[in-house]
Write a protein that holds these residues in place. Structure first.
Motif, PDB file in Angstrom:
ATOM      1  N   GLN A 204      17.576 -12.131   2.195  1.00 21.87           N
ATOM      2  CA  GLN A 204      16.173 -12.489   2.381  1.00 21.87           C
ATOM      3  C   GLN A 204      15.326 -11.244   2.641  1.00 21.87           C
ATOM      4  OE1 GLN A 204      16.333 -15.327   5.588  1.00 21.87           O
ATOM      5  NE2 GLN A 204      17.234 -16.946   4.311  1.00 21.87           N
ATOM      6  N   ILE A 205      15.872 -10.303   3.396  1.00 19.65           N
ATOM      7  CA  ILE A 205      15.164  -9.052   3.654  1.00 19.65           C
ATOM      8  C   ILE A 205      15.000  -8.255   2.361  1.00 19.65           C
ATOM      9  CG2 ILE A 205      15.426  -6.785   4.756  1.00 19.65           C
ATOM     10  CD1 ILE A 205      16.649  -8.301   7.174  1.00 19.65           C
ATOM     11  N   VAL A 206      16.072  -8.147   1.570  1.00 16.19           N
ATOM     12  CA  VAL A 206      15.998  -7.423   0.300  1.00 16.19           C
ATOM     13  C   VAL A 206      14.958  -8.072  -0.616  1.00 16.19           C
ATOM     14  CG1 VAL A 206      17.286  -6.845  -1.799  1.00 16.19           C
ATOM     15  CG2 VAL A 206      18.340  -6.510   0.440  1.00 16.19           C
ATOM     16  N   ASP A 207      14.972  -9.400  -0.690  1.00 22.65           N
ATOM     17  CA  ASP A 207      13.991 -10.095  -1.532  1.00 22.65           C
ATOM     18  C   ASP A 207      12.575  -9.839  -1.036  1.00 22.65           C
ATOM     19  OD1 ASP A 207      15.967 -11.109  -3.160  1.00 22.65           O
ATOM     20  OD2 ASP A 207      16.067 -13.047  -2.144  1.00 22.65           O
ATOM     21  N   TRP A 208      12.397  -9.869   0.272  1.00 22.09           N
ATOM     22  CA  TRP A 208      11.046  -9.689   0.834  1.00 22.09           C
ATOM     23  C   TRP A 208      10.544  -8.265   0.631  1.00 22.09           C
ATOM     24  CZ3 TRP A 208       8.692  -6.804   4.702  1.00 22.09           C
ATOM     25  CH2 TRP A 208       7.451  -7.265   5.145  1.00 22.09           C
ATOM     26  N   LEU A 209      11.409  -7.273   0.800  1.00 21.45           N
ATOM     27  CA  LEU A 209      10.990  -5.887   0.580  1.00 21.45           C
ATOM     28  C   LEU A 209      10.588  -5.652  -0.871  1.00 21.45           C
ATOM     29  CD1 LEU A 209      13.646  -3.976   2.733  1.00 21.45           C
ATOM     30  CD2 LEU A 209      11.192  -4.149   3.195  1.00 21.45           C
ATOM     31  N   ASN A 210      11.261  -6.351  -1.793  1.00 21.92           N
ATOM     32  CA  ASN A 210      10.864  -6.361  -3.212  1.00 21.92           C
ATOM     33  C   ASN A 210      10.677  -4.941  -3.736  1.00 21.92           C
ATOM     34  OD1 ASN A 210      10.226  -7.487  -5.674  1.00 21.92           O
ATOM     35  ND2 ASN A 210       8.115  -8.020  -5.109  1.00 21.92           N
ATOM     36  N   VAL A 211      11.731  -4.149  -3.622  1.00 19.50           N
ATOM     37  CA  VAL A 211      11.643  -2.714  -3.901  1.00 19.50           C
ATOM     38  C   VAL A 211      11.181  -2.406  -5.320  1.00 19.50           C
ATOM     39  CG1 VAL A 211      14.081  -2.510  -4.587  1.00 19.50           C
ATOM     40  CG2 VAL A 211      12.889  -0.530  -3.624  1.00 19.50           C
ATOM     41  N   GLU A 212      11.472  -3.273  -6.256  1.00 16.56           N
ATOM     42  CA  GLU A 212      11.115  -2.997  -7.651  1.00 16.56           C
ATOM     43  C   GLU A 212       9.628  -3.186  -7.930  1.00 16.56           C
ATOM     44  OE1 GLU A 212      13.683  -5.284 -10.163  1.00 16.56           O
ATOM     45  OE2 GLU A 212      15.510  -4.504  -9.230  1.00 16.56           O
ATOM     46  N   GLN A 213       8.922  -3.892  -7.047  1.00 18.76           N
ATOM     47  CA  GLN A 213       7.511  -4.186  -7.278  1.00 18.76           C
ATOM     48  C   GLN A 213       6.573  -3.649  -6.201  1.00 18.76           C
ATOM     49  OE1 GLN A 213       6.604  -5.598 -10.112  1.00 18.76           O
ATOM     50  NE2 GLN A 213       8.750  -5.828 -10.740  1.00 18.76           N
ATOM     51  N   SER A 214       7.079  -3.317  -5.031  1.00 18.65           N
ATOM     52  CA  SER A 214       6.215  -2.936  -3.911  1.00 18.65           C
ATOM     53  C   SER A 214       5.689  -1.513  -4.071  1.00 18.65           C
ATOM     54  CB  SER A 214       6.984  -3.047  -2.592  1.00 18.65           C
ATOM     55  OG  SER A 214       7.356  -4.383  -2.345  1.00 18.65           O
ATOM     56  N   ALA A 215       4.389  -1.346  -3.858  1.00 18.80           N
ATOM     57  CA  ALA A 215       3.742  -0.038  -4.013  1.00 18.80           C
ATOM     58  C   ALA A 215       4.295   0.988  -3.038  1.00 18.80           C
ATOM     59  CB  ALA A 215       2.239  -0.189  -3.817  1.00 18.80           C
ATOM     60  N   ARG A 216       4.743   0.555  -1.886  1.00 15.71           N
ATOM     61  CA  ARG A 216       5.236   1.475  -0.854  1.00 15.71           C
ATOM     62  C   ARG A 216       6.415   2.316  -1.362  1.00 15.71           C
ATOM     63  NH1 ARG A 216       5.148   2.062   4.840  1.00 15.71           N
ATOM     64  NH2 ARG A 216       7.148   2.264   5.899  1.00 15.71           N
ATOM     65  N   TYR A 217       7.192   1.777  -2.286  1.00 19.46           N
ATOM     66  CA  TYR A 217       8.400   2.470  -2.752  1.00 19.46           C
ATOM     67  C   TYR A 217       8.284   2.980  -4.190  1.00 19.46           C
ATOM     68  CZ  TYR A 217       9.674  -0.697   1.005  1.00 19.46           C
ATOM     69  OH  TYR A 217       9.682  -1.399   2.183  1.00 19.46           O
TER      70      TYR A 217
ATOM     71  N   VAL B  31       0.834  -1.193   0.000  1.00 17.79           N
ATOM     72  CA  VAL B  31       0.000   0.000   0.000  1.00 17.79           C
ATOM     73  C   VAL B  31       0.872   1.248   0.000  1.00 17.79           C
ATOM     74  CG1 VAL B  31      -1.890  -1.177   1.188  1.00 17.79           C
ATOM     75  CG2 VAL B  31      -0.171   0.057   2.528  1.00 17.79           C
ATOM     76  N   GLU B  32       0.318   2.343  -0.494  1.00 19.42           N
ATOM     77  CA  GLU B  32       1.041   3.601  -0.572  1.00 19.42           C
ATOM     78  C   GLU B  32       0.828   4.473   0.658  1.00 19.42           C
ATOM     79  OE1 GLU B  32      -0.196   5.437  -4.173  1.00 19.42           O
ATOM     80  OE2 GLU B  32       0.591   3.839  -5.461  1.00 19.42           O
ATOM     81  N   THR B  33      -0.107   4.092   1.510  1.00 25.02           N
ATOM     82  CA  THR B  33      -0.395   4.868   2.711  1.00 25.02           C
ATOM     83  C   THR B  33       0.511   4.424   3.866  1.00 25.02           C
ATOM     84  OG1 THR B  33      -2.126   3.278   3.280  1.00 25.02           O
ATOM     85  CG2 THR B  33      -2.790   5.250   2.063  1.00 25.02           C
ATOM     86  N   GLY B  34       0.617   5.286   4.877  1.00 23.30           N
ATOM     87  CA  GLY B  34       1.350   4.925   6.089  1.00 23.30           C
ATOM     88  C   GLY B  34       2.850   4.912   5.944  1.00 23.30           C
ATOM     89  N   ARG B  35       3.380   5.695   5.005  1.00 25.16           N
ATOM     90  CA  ARG B  35       4.829   5.651   4.792  1.00 25.16           C
ATOM     91  C   ARG B  35       5.627   6.232   5.963  1.00 25.16           C
ATOM     92  NH1 ARG B  35       3.559   7.143  -0.952  1.00 25.16           N
ATOM     93  NH2 ARG B  35       4.101   5.343  -2.267  1.00 25.16           N
ATOM     94  N   ALA B  36       4.992   7.012   6.823  1.00 26.52           N
ATOM     95  CA  ALA B  36       5.711   7.545   7.985  1.00 26.52           C
ATOM     96  C   ALA B  36       5.821   6.520   9.108  1.00 26.52           C
ATOM     97  CB  ALA B  36       5.014   8.802   8.510  1.00 26.52           C
ATOM     98  N   TYR B  37       5.106   5.395   8.978  1.00 27.17           N
ATOM     99  CA  TYR B  37       5.098   4.353  10.004  1.00 27.17           C
ATOM    100  C   TYR B  37       6.032   3.213   9.616  1.00 27.17           C
ATOM    101  CZ  TYR B  37       0.834   6.558  11.826  1.00 27.17           C
ATOM    102  OH  TYR B  37      -0.070   7.435  12.341  1.00 27.17           O
ATOM    103  N   PRO B  38       6.583   2.508  10.590  1.00 28.47           N
ATOM    104  CA  PRO B  38       7.350   1.298  10.269  1.00 28.47           C
ATOM    105  C   PRO B  38       6.425   0.221   9.698  1.00 28.47           C
ATOM    106  CG  PRO B  38       7.791   2.043  12.524  1.00 28.47           C
ATOM    107  CD  PRO B  38       6.601   2.813  12.037  1.00 28.47           C
ATOM    108  N   LEU B  39       6.997  -0.658   8.903  1.00 27.11           N
ATOM    109  CA  LEU B  39       6.225  -1.772   8.377  1.00 27.11           C
ATOM    110  C   LEU B  39       5.633  -2.587   9.526  1.00 27.11           C
ATOM    111  CD1 LEU B  39       8.594  -2.988   5.530  1.00 27.11           C
ATOM    112  CD2 LEU B  39       6.245  -2.166   5.217  1.00 27.11           C
ATOM    113  N   GLY B  40       4.360  -2.971   9.359  1.00 31.96           N
ATOM    114  CA  GLY B  40       3.684  -3.689  10.428  1.00 31.96           C
ATOM    115  C   GLY B  40       3.291  -5.109  10.093  1.00 31.96           C
TER     116      GLY B  40
END
Length: 311
Positions: free
Chosen positions: A136-149, A106-115
């Motif tokens: 494993q953390i880098v793969d899970w965050l999936n920066v290239e596909q995650s809406a948060r980033y 999601v794109e909301t809540g960017r000021a909060y830590p991941l929950g």
């Protein structure tokens, strides 16, 4: 040998006496930084050693016209309130943690830590385990596909990704930080509630670099000046960051993680094996899970930068 202080707003320390390229920049020294002259070099250049604000073994070349002699008994600038008074009073601060609505998707809540309850953490049982769990953390965050980033027409989210990366690794990098008034109250030992926009504010990459310089030591960060050391520490499973401040304060700087090398992901190295470009993971205008093709912090866009390792 003699002591001198930097008179320029920002003075680049280089590995060779040549200002025709930025590839030899190893640090940017701030106004008032104390150095010790070791030797003359090419005309207009000195070899100097840092005396404060970094590893005292760090040496390099600087343009001598931006240095001013100081008396032998001169001391470094007096520590700021943050360094001298608040270090023992200020603790890490977050907005509410463990909000299950704050996810990568999601794109909301960017000021909060991941929950997300399923989020991975770093395994510190050994260096190899730490390095593997970072991947494993880098793969899970999936920066290239995650809406948060995901960048949009007005904003990029390098600071969000760097914060999340550090958070999952069990390392404090602020997403929000205490306001000036809150710090004054904390210095008077007054309990300060976390109130967004009042006692705490979000930090962009420009302000994160300032935070590193002022507060990083108090939260376990160590500044280094050599890419070989930075990549080697990352390969040992430590959390490593590059952060740079934009020359234009109205534009964001940039921040990225330097991550461990693996069989499939490598830093770019020189023929002698030294690190030319470290292995990075970042969000930005283009999000990249892994890349090692740019010394972006040495570009004209940035006025200051630092390499940081969390101990």
């Amino acid at each position: 040998m003699s002591k001198h202080k930097v008179t320029a707003d920002a003075l680049r320390m280089r590995s060779s006496p040549n200002s025709d390229t930025n590839r030899n920049v190893i640090a940017v020294l701030s106004n008032g930084q104390l150095v010790e002259k070791i030797a003359d070099s090419e005309p207009g250049w000195w070899v100097v050693r840092l005396l404060s604000g970094g590893d005292s073994s760090t040496t390099g070349f600087v343009a001598s016209r931006f240095l001013q002699a100081v008396q032998p008994d001169a001391a470094p600038n007096a520590p700021s309130i943050a360094a001298s008074v608040l270090a023992s009073l200020v603790t890490a601060v977050h907005l509410q943690e463990n909000r299950t609505s704050v996810t990568r998707k999601v794109e909301t809540g960017r000021a909060y830590p991941l929950g997300e309850p399923s989020r991975p953490t770093r395994d510190r049982s050994s260096e190899a385990a730490a390095a593997a769990s970072i991947h494993q953390i880098v793969d899970w965050l999936n920066v290239e596909q995650s809406a948060r980033y995901a960048p949009n027409s007005t904003s990029t989210y390098c600071n969000i990704y760097a914060h999340d990366y550090c958070y999952l690794n069990g390392v404090y990098l602020p997403r929000i930080w205490w306001s000036g008034r809150a710090l004054i109250e904390l210095s008077n030992r007054v309990s300060v509630p976390v109130q967004y926009g009042q006692t705490v504010n979000e930090l962009n990459a420009n302000n994160l670099l300032r935070w590193f310089f002022e507060w990083g030591d108090d939260f376990g960060w160590r500044r280094v000046f050599d890419l070989n050391e930075l990549q080697a520490e990352a390969n040992r499973g430590k959390v490593c960051i590059i952060c740079a401040r934009n020359v234009n304060e109205n534009r964001s700087g940039h921040i990225c993680a330097v991550v461990p090398e693996s069989n499939s992901q490598k830093a770019t190295r020189n023929p002698d094996g030294s690190v030319k470009i470290p292995l990075q993971s970042q969000a930005g205008r283009v999000n990249k899970k892994y890349s090692s093709n740019s010394l972006w912090w040495l570009g004209a866009t940035f006025v200051d930068f630092g390499y940081f390792v969390h101990e």
